[in-house]
Scaffold this active site. Structure first.
Site, short mmCIF file in Angstrom:
data_model
loop_
_atom_site.label_atom_id
_atom_site.label_comp_id
_atom_site.label_asym_id
_atom_site.label_seq_id
_atom_site.Cartn_x
_atom_site.Cartn_y
_atom_site.Cartn_z
CE LYS A 5 -3.80 6.24 -12.61
NZ LYS A 5 -4.72 6.34 -11.59
NE ARG A 12 -1.40 1.57 -7.76
CZ ARG A 12 -1.83 1.14 -9.00
NH1 ARG A 12 -1.84 2.20 -9.90
NH2 ARG A 12 -2.01 0.00 -9.48
#
Length: 250
Positions: free
Chosen positions: A187, A222
């Site tokens: 991200k 995750r």
């Protein structure tokens, strides 16, 4: 939790596993690398992504769930990444064990769906004051329910770098409230902290965030890079055990 995006436009791996057979193969490979949960997503949640209806989302992930359900049993849990109750209901009926809901509003509808099928639920949750109220969409109170919950502070959802660092810093406190799930893999926070602009070159930073989160109380990380993350966790655990043994000897 290993990520399989069954989408043409996800920011990191859009289109790579869009065909059901490719997605099933990817999921099985991640499980072989050590993933205990496989998270299937049929709609990209990257900034600027075009939303799709639940019908399109379900058409993407249905053949993948059905292709994995019997194989997954006893090997790994199946999660569906969705904010559509219609998709969630069909997914748990088809064999999904977890619903990963990324927005606050649908949580109330997701709870009875999960309760009926003994499924678990990931909810967006932030400790009040951890980031400005306008930074994304998350609950600030944990629902009273018998459904097993994971708390996800939603790194990278309507947040700045400072917000994301604050949310990561809240993990130790959140872990005292319930099971925490952290999803920061590949991200913007990794790019902003490292300055890396080349796609696919941020694995080290992603693993770093995952290790920090796991050490400070996260129950689930995750990630896209399951093998690398597990390898790093094993090394950390061995070093930590050695330190504990030396302290005991001292």
């Amino acid at each position: 939790m290993g990520i399989v995006n069954v989408t043409p436009d996800s920011f990191s791996d859009g289109g790579k596993y869009f065909r059901p057979d490719e997605a099933v193969r990817r999921a099985r490979n991640l499980a072989a690398e050590g993933a205990e949960i496989i998270d299937l997503g049929g709609e990209s949640t990257r900034p600027g992504a075009v939303p799709v209806g639940w019908e399109e989302e379900w058409s993407r992930i249905e053949p993948v769930i059905r292709g994995l359900a019997s194989f997954a049993r006893g090997r790994f849990a199946l999660s569906v990444d969705t904010y559509h109750p219609e998709t969630a209901e069909r997914a748990v009926e088809a064999g999904a064990n977890i619903v990963n809901c990324v927005y606050a509003a649908p949580v109330a509808e997701m709870l009875p769906i999960c309760a009926r099928r003994n499924a678990e639920l990931v909810i967006p949750f932030r400790i009040p004051g951890s980031v400005p109220a306008e930074s994304g969409d998350a609950l600030t109170e944990i629902p009273k329910t018998d459904v097993p919950l994971y708390l996800d502070p939603m790194i990278g959802f309507g947040t700045t770098r400072e917000d994301d660092l604050s949310l990561l810093g809240s993990v130790p406190t959140m872990s005292k409230l319930g099971r925490v799930l952290i999803g920061a893999s590949r991200k913007r926070i990794v790019k902003k902290l490292t300055g890396e602009k080349v796609a696919g070159k941020n694995v080290g930073g992603s693993v770093g965030v995952a290790i920090w989160a796991a050490v400070h109380g996260a129950s689930v990380v995750r990630v896209h890079d399951v093998g690398e993350t597990i390898q790093a966790l094993k090394v950390y655990a061995a070093c930590d055990e050695a330190v504990s043994a030396n302290c005991h000897l001292g």
